[in-house]
Design an enzyme around this catalytic site. Structure first.
Site, PDB file in Angstrom:
ATOM      1  N   VAL A 117     142.157 183.911  43.577  1.00 39.86           N
ATOM      2  CA  VAL A 117     143.294 183.401  44.342  1.00 39.86           C
ATOM      3  C   VAL A 117     143.687 184.395  45.430  1.00 39.86           C
ATOM      4  O   VAL A 117     143.365 185.580  45.358  1.00 39.86           O
ATOM      5  CB  VAL A 117     144.504 183.122  43.432  1.00 39.86           C
ATOM      6  CG1 VAL A 117     144.150 182.073  42.392  1.00 39.86           C
ATOM      7  CG2 VAL A 117     144.989 184.403  42.738  1.00 39.86           C
ATOM      8  N   LEU A 166     134.115 186.373  49.073  1.00 43.44           N
ATOM      9  CA  LEU A 166     135.172 186.115  50.044  1.00 43.44           C
ATOM     10  C   LEU A 166     136.479 186.781  49.637  1.00 43.44           C
ATOM     11  O   LEU A 166     137.219 187.296  50.478  1.00 43.44           O
ATOM     12  CB  LEU A 166     135.372 184.614  50.210  1.00 43.44           C
ATOM     13  CG  LEU A 166     134.235 183.876  50.923  1.00 43.44           C
ATOM     14  CD1 LEU A 166     134.384 182.375  50.741  1.00 43.44           C
ATOM     15  CD2 LEU A 166     134.206 184.230  52.410  1.00 43.44           C
ATOM     16  N   LYS A 167     136.780 186.790  48.341  1.00 43.23           N
ATOM     17  CA  LYS A 167     138.054 187.360  47.886  1.00 43.23           C
ATOM     18  C   LYS A 167     138.128 188.855  48.139  1.00 43.23           C
ATOM     19  O   LYS A 167     139.161 189.369  48.580  1.00 43.23           O
ATOM     20  CB  LYS A 167     138.262 187.064  46.397  1.00 43.23           C
ATOM     21  CG  LYS A 167     139.509 187.719  45.804  1.00 43.23           C
ATOM     22  CD  LYS A 167     140.784 187.272  46.534  1.00 43.23           C
ATOM     23  CE  LYS A 167     141.991 188.124  46.172  1.00 43.23           C
ATOM     24  NZ  LYS A 167     142.376 188.005  44.772  1.00 43.23           N
ATOM     25  N   VAL A 168     137.073 189.599  47.850  1.00 44.90           N
ATOM     26  CA  VAL A 168     137.155 191.040  48.093  1.00 44.90           C
ATOM     27  C   VAL A 168     137.241 191.328  49.583  1.00 44.90           C
ATOM     28  O   VAL A 168     137.853 192.324  49.989  1.00 44.90           O
ATOM     29  CB  VAL A 168     136.002 191.825  47.420  1.00 44.90           C
ATOM     30  CG1 VAL A 168     136.050 191.648  45.916  1.00 44.90           C
ATOM     31  CG2 VAL A 168     134.643 191.442  47.957  1.00 44.90           C
TER      32      VAL A 168
END
Length: 317
Positions: A117, A166-168
């Site tokens: 998230v 994508l989150k990192v």
């Protein structure tokens, strides 16, 4: 569907709360018995062990502090995985690790999704946070109704592991933005600018950002409590640096960010709030980066609404 949720910390506690608020049949587990008891008091069922939860539930969500913690939980659940069972990983984790664990789940007949998230704990608390989902399309369609109870905008990003990549990246960008905001506010204070006015000038400019509109308020109020600690920042930016190293991309800013955050941890503690990075500059200059009228905590004032899938406008053919 019966949904299990493992990991009831800062983010997981809020995401699971959104499921409960929306009437989901929820089973919960955490190493902290008090967190479990609080959710049970709110209407959840104590799930027992991870293995029992996978046995009893259609899907089990994990939201844990490290790749090692996720691996330990998946190993416990694996004997109970079979057809119709789904593991949904909402931790920020290593893409290669999610692929490894996902392959084990799939090999046992289940489905796996990585669903990190983005958007801050205050939005996780209201079901308005954004969610990336990495999995095949059929699995995405299956889990989408669950995700729309926890997040506002849901983006299917392709294969398992893509969401974690994508989150990192987004957490790296947020950290870089935090550090440049600290420098900008300090320089403006040194130049005699009113910091309340400076906040508004930044917010209406090309230099505006989500981090400024949220974390700058907590810096200026003196709270410095964004509900996200330096050890978690280090994990995320370290994962981003690893992606770059694995791809042979010679980064210059990323190593400096890691060095600065390491210094912050040495000064204020391994698990200090990330917004305390402003204090390095306050100590160096003798200035107080404070202003009147800013809140001690962030509150999401957007009304909660059922989430929806975001369709990319420029997706490559």
């Amino acid at each position: 569907m019966k949904i299990g949720f493992i990991g009831l910390g800062n983010v997981g506690g809020k995401l699971s709360g959104s499921l409960l608020r929306n009437g989901v049949d929820l089973y919960v587990h955490d190493l902290d018995a008090d967190l479990v008891a609080a959710k049970v008091a709110a209407g959840a069922t104590a799930g027992g062990s991870p293995a029992q939860m996978m046995r009893d539930c259609d899907a089990v969500i994990t939201c844990l502090p490290s790749p090692a913690a996720s691996a330990a939980v998946v190993e416990q659940m694996l004997p109970e995985v079979g057809a119709g069972k789904t593991w949904i990983e909402m931790s920020t984790t290593d893409a290669n690790e999610i692929k490894r664990l996902g392959a084990l789940v799939q090999g046992a007949g289940g489905a796996a999704v990585d669903c990190p998230v983005s958007g801050g704990c205050h939005r996780a608390d209201t079901g308005n946070i954004s969610i990336y989902a990495g999995c095949d399309r059929d699995t995405f369609e299956k889990v989408l109704p669950i995700l729309t109870h926890m997040g506002r905008r849901i983006l299917h990003v392709g294969d398992l592991g893509n969401a974690s990549i994508l989150k990192v990246m987004t957490n790296y960008l947020a950290t870089a933005n935090l550090l440049t905001i600290c420098e900008a506010l300090t320089v403006m204070k040194a130049q005699g600018m009113d910091l309340g006015m400076t906040y508004e000038a930044m917010a209406m400019s090309s230099g505006n950002s989500f981090v400024h509109e949220t974390e700058s308020q907590l810096i200026l109020s003196g709270s410095r409590d964004v509900n996200f600690t330096m050890d978690l920042i280090q994990k995320d930016i370290g994962l981003f640096q690893k992606l770059a190293d694995d791809s042979g991309v010679p980064l210059e800013i990323s190593p400096l960010i890691i060095e600065m955050m390491t210094d912050g941890q040495k000064r204020y503690g391994e698990r200090a709030q990330s917004d305390r990075m402003i204090e390095r500059l306050e100590e160096a200059t003798g200035l107080e980066i404070l202003a009147e009228g800013f809140p001690q905590e962030l509150v999401d004032d957007e009304p909660e609404e059922r989430g929806y899938e975001v369709r990319p406008k420029r997706l490559a053919k």
